[in-house]
Design an enzyme around this catalytic site. Structure first.
Site, PDB file in Angstrom:
ATOM      1  N   CYS A 154     -38.996 -27.722  42.565  1.00 51.96           N
ATOM      2  CA  CYS A 154     -39.298 -27.724  41.124  1.00 51.96           C
ATOM      3  C   CYS A 154     -38.892 -29.045  40.487  1.00 51.96           C
ATOM      4  O   CYS A 154     -37.724 -29.265  40.176  1.00 51.96           O
ATOM      5  CB  CYS A 154     -38.596 -26.565  40.425  1.00 51.96           C
ATOM      6  N   CYS A 176     -37.457 -28.759  36.984  1.00 47.45           N
ATOM      7  CA  CYS A 176     -36.061 -28.284  36.938  1.00 47.45           C
ATOM      8  C   CYS A 176     -35.085 -29.376  37.369  1.00 47.45           C
ATOM      9  O   CYS A 176     -34.029 -29.553  36.779  1.00 47.45           O
ATOM     10  CB  CYS A 176     -35.842 -27.105  37.882  1.00 47.45           C
ATOM     11  N   ASP A 177     -35.411 -30.065  38.446  1.00 42.10           N
ATOM     12  CA  ASP A 177     -34.414 -30.909  39.111  1.00 42.10           C
ATOM     13  C   ASP A 177     -34.689 -32.422  39.049  1.00 42.10           C
ATOM     14  O   ASP A 177     -33.842 -33.208  39.461  1.00 42.10           O
ATOM     15  CB  ASP A 177     -34.305 -30.488  40.594  1.00 42.10           C
TER      16      ASP A 177
END
Ligand code: NDP
Length: 317
Positions: free
Chosen positions: A141, A144-145
């Site tokens: 992701c 997300c990261d």
């Protein structure tokens, strides 16, 4: 198998942001929700470290903590959270009919309404080095990261719309993005391909696959292989993003609920209604496009409101 099925007013299958948000709303509306957590209590976020993009956490929050808090919030209003996996369903087609759900192959439930929030699972390549370094620089992701790799060099695998979108997202944050596409063309839409090819810091490699992810504790590099020539090349990277698709967790609903070719549940218009009365779907199980914790939570809220209206309409008949 226990003989007597248990009667449940609102059954929520799945315990990610969608399931717990549905539970918070359902509990507050006195719909007596019972959440079955599934195999991964807390869902995909429990495999994430820092969540920086969920509104209301100015300092960020780690994924597992956020999921425990969501669970506590749902329990505070009376939600019953149970560990268990729905293993079979037999949904009613009648308005007001009871839905049969089997838990862990041995417990029978009869639910007045069911909210499905079973999520989707990111696909991984399956290489041992990739699996070893999940959480140590290998992520599925970018949204997300990606932020953790600000100014660094990363790589992404995949040639679909997700990979193209995430590659351009990463290119905004990172110094350089090497994009590995296994064929000599991308599956992504022409517009997305154009975004990739016109971004100068994306190094696009066709016919290229990963031979090995390098690094002991954290990702330090990648050995790539050209699948036409067999030529190998090593590059230094700190983050590797896998974007080769997701698999919605809908196997047990096949043949009963409408789904698209990839297995995502189809909901009606802007609602969370499936094709069967009293069965609702929220979160990634019905969303292949946005797939964010906050959008999942939003549809969880919608599902609880849809379920509340459904039950009210059944009771008023
Ligand atoms: P897709 O299934 O569309 O694409 C997966 C990509 O990963 C393909 O390029 C595929 O290669 C590649 N791949 C699969 N397995 C491997 C492997 N083992 N090794 C290397 N590469 C592999 O998934 P997406 O997540 O990209 O998209 C899912 C759906 O969501 C699509 O319908 C997409 O259009 C949609 N979507 C739309 C967006 C938007 O409109 N903004 C954004 C994101 C997704 P190959 O082509 O060789 O099979």
């Amino acid at each position: 198998m226990s003989n007597q099925p248990e009667h449940i007013k609102t059954l929520i299958i799945g315990s990610g942001p969608a399931g717990y948000t549905a539970a918070i709303y359902a509990a507050r509306a006195d719909l007596k929700p019972v959440v079955y957590t599934g195999m991964e209590p807390g869902g995909q976020l429990t495999t994430t470290t820092e969540v920086d993009n969920f509104p209301g956490y100015p300092e960020g929050v780690d994924g597992p903590t956020m999921m425990v808090q969501l669970q506590q919030q749902a329990e505070r209003f009376g939600t019953e959270v149970r560990i268990g996996m729905a293993t079979a369903v037999n949904f009613s087609k009648e308005i007001g009919g009871l839905h049969h759900v089997t838990i862990d192959n041995n417990k029978e439930l009869l639910a007045e309404t069911v909210i499905i929030s079973t999520g989707a699972t990111a696909k991984y390549l399956g290489l041992p080095s990739e699996q070893r370094l999940r959480g140590g620089g290998v992520s599925a992701c970018a949204v997300c990261d990606g932020f953790f790799y600000k100014g660094q060099e990363v790589a992404i695998v995949g040639g679909g719309d997700t990979a193209a979108e995430e590659a351009t997202y990463l290119a905004n944050i990172c110094k350089k993005v090497t994009m590995l596409v296994r064929k000599d063309h991308m599956r992504a839409s022409k517009a997305m391909q154009h975004r990739v090819t016109s971004t100068p810091n994306i190094d696009l490699r066709y016919n290229t696959e990963i031979d090995e992810v390098l690094g002991d504790q954290v990702v330090e590099g990648l050995r790539m292989v050209n699948n036409q020539t067999g030529e190998k090349e090593e590059i230094a990277i700190t983050g590797l993003f896998i974007a080769i698709g997701h698999k919605p967790n809908t196997d047990i609903f096949k043949g009963q609920l409408d789904m698209d070719d990839a297995g995502y549940l189809i909901t009606e218009g802007k609602s969370t209604k499936t094709n069967l009365p009293g069965v609702f779907a929220s979160g990634d199980v019905q969303d292949k496009e946005y797939r964010q914790a906050v959008t999942a939570a939003g549809t969880g809220c919608m599902a609880a409101l849809d379920a509340e209206r459904y039950l009210a309409s059944v009771e008023s008949v």
